[in-house]
Motif scaffolding. Structure first.
Motif, PDB file in Angstrom:
ATOM      1  N   GLU A  79       0.837  -1.209   0.000  1.00 43.26           N
ATOM      2  CA  GLU A  79       0.000   0.000   0.000  1.00 43.26           C
ATOM      3  C   GLU A  79       0.870   1.256   0.000  1.00 43.26           C
ATOM      4  O   GLU A  79       0.539   2.253  -0.646  1.00 43.26           O
ATOM      5  CB  GLU A  79      -0.925  -0.004   1.212  1.00 43.26           C
ATOM      6  CG  GLU A  79      -2.019  -1.045   1.155  1.00 43.26           C
ATOM      7  CD  GLU A  79      -2.821  -1.122   2.439  1.00 43.26           C
ATOM      8  OE1 GLU A  79      -4.064  -1.085   2.353  1.00 43.26           O
ATOM      9  OE2 GLU A  79      -2.221  -1.218   3.530  1.00 43.26           O
ATOM     10  N   TYR A 104       7.086   8.187   2.124  1.00 41.53           N
ATOM     11  CA  TYR A 104       5.921   7.883   2.957  1.00 41.53           C
ATOM     12  C   TYR A 104       6.175   8.270   4.412  1.00 41.53           C
ATOM     13  O   TYR A 104       5.352   8.931   5.054  1.00 41.53           O
ATOM     14  CB  TYR A 104       5.595   6.393   2.853  1.00 41.53           C
ATOM     15  CG  TYR A 104       4.675   5.880   3.930  1.00 41.53           C
ATOM     16  CD1 TYR A 104       3.310   6.132   3.891  1.00 41.53           C
ATOM     17  CD2 TYR A 104       5.178   5.139   5.005  1.00 41.53           C
ATOM     18  CE1 TYR A 104       2.466   5.666   4.893  1.00 41.53           C
ATOM     19  CE2 TYR A 104       4.341   4.667   6.000  1.00 41.53           C
ATOM     20  CZ  TYR A 104       2.990   4.933   5.939  1.00 41.53           C
ATOM     21  OH  TYR A 104       2.159   4.479   6.932  1.00 41.53           O
ATOM     22  N   LYS A 148       0.925   4.197  -3.047  1.00 40.13           N
ATOM     23  CA  LYS A 148       0.646   5.621  -2.832  1.00 40.13           C
ATOM     24  C   LYS A 148       1.882   6.498  -2.981  1.00 40.13           C
ATOM     25  O   LYS A 148       1.784   7.677  -3.323  1.00 40.13           O
ATOM     26  CB  LYS A 148       0.043   5.815  -1.435  1.00 40.13           C
ATOM     27  CG  LYS A 148      -1.319   5.167  -1.246  1.00 40.13           C
ATOM     28  CD  LYS A 148      -1.820   5.361   0.176  1.00 40.13           C
ATOM     29  CE  LYS A 148      -3.164   4.683   0.391  1.00 40.13           C
ATOM     30  NZ  LYS A 148      -3.636   4.823   1.790  1.00 40.13           N
TER      31      LYS A 148
END
Length: 244
Positions: free
Chosen positions: A220, A232, A224
């Motif tokens: 995930e 992140y 993204k």
């Protein structure tokens, strides 16, 4: 299909006077996975590791490891955990082999064959050399060997590649993946080396100011943030600071 959880905490909290080192911390770690716990210095990572290994007693909340309450079943849990927390301490005047023999005797198990474990971590040629003569990287390798020697179901590793050169870091990466794939071992790892965590982890937990603020699969994260885990991580911390 529901996953078996090796580690589960429920509002786990550890306070020192008015300071909450860990606050309402909720972690779920599935069997056979590698969980990367990330956070800045002082965020609470080592405190969580000490709570999960029974070195600290929670102020509030609950921690279950291998389906058992750590405050009630500590001795049973510790037989199935291997850990490096902070700087490993050894019998300095003894060899790597002797240190591992003492650890197995203390644990009361036969465990893995000592020479094979030393080979796994790149210490097969140390012979009778005392640990006092080991470099920082060699000591870290021995700490990993000691964490593994009794065939634990769960490895808890606090900065396990600290002091290792690039070759050593790569070797440990391969070892952790091998333990997961071939032994179905569960590994909880913290590291400031985000790229290394990105190479091995299935799940990422972000801790800030003693609390887990994100728990997400690595797939995930990459979906993204195509540039990777570092983007992140800093994006999440930036958002957390904005909430203050």
């Amino acid at each position: 299909m529901k996953k078996t959880l090796v580690v589960k905490t429920d509002n786990l909290t550890k306070s020192y006077s008015s300071i909450e080192a860990v606050y309402q911390c909720n972690i779920s770690i599935a069997k056979g996975s590698i969980y990367g716990l990330l956070g800045e210095n002082g965020a609470g990572k080592t405190t969580i590791f000490k709570l999960l290994t029974g070195l600290l007693i929670p102020t509030m909340g609950k921690a279950e490891v291998l389906g058992m309450d750590i405050t009630k079943c500590r001795s049973d849990i510790l037989k199935n955990i291997g850990s490096i927390i902070e700087v490993p301490v050894f019998y300095e005047h003894l060899s790597a082999v002797k240190n591992l023999e003492i650890h197995l005797a203390y644990m009361g198990v036969s465990g893995l064959e000592i020479n094979s474990v030393l080979e796994m971590v790149g210490l097969s040629n140390t012979n009778n050399q005392p640990v006092s003569q080991f470099s920082l990287g060699m000591r870290q390798r021995l700490g990993i060997a000691r964490a593994l020697i009794h065939k634990p179901k769960l490895l808890i590793l606090d900065e396990p590649v600290n002091g290792l050169d690039p070759t050593g870091i790569r070797e440990m990466r391969k070892l952790f993946l091998k333990l997961k794939q071939e032994e179905n071992m569960t590994i909880l790892i913290s590291s400031h080396n985000l790229s290394e965590v990105e190479h091995v982890a299935d799940t990422i937990g972000i801790i800030a100011k003693g609390k887990i603020i994100e728990e997400v699969t690595l797939s995930e994260v990459i979906q993204k943030f195509p540039n990777g885990l570092e983007d992140y991580f800093f994006n999440i911390l930036k958002g957390d600071n904005k909430r203050d």
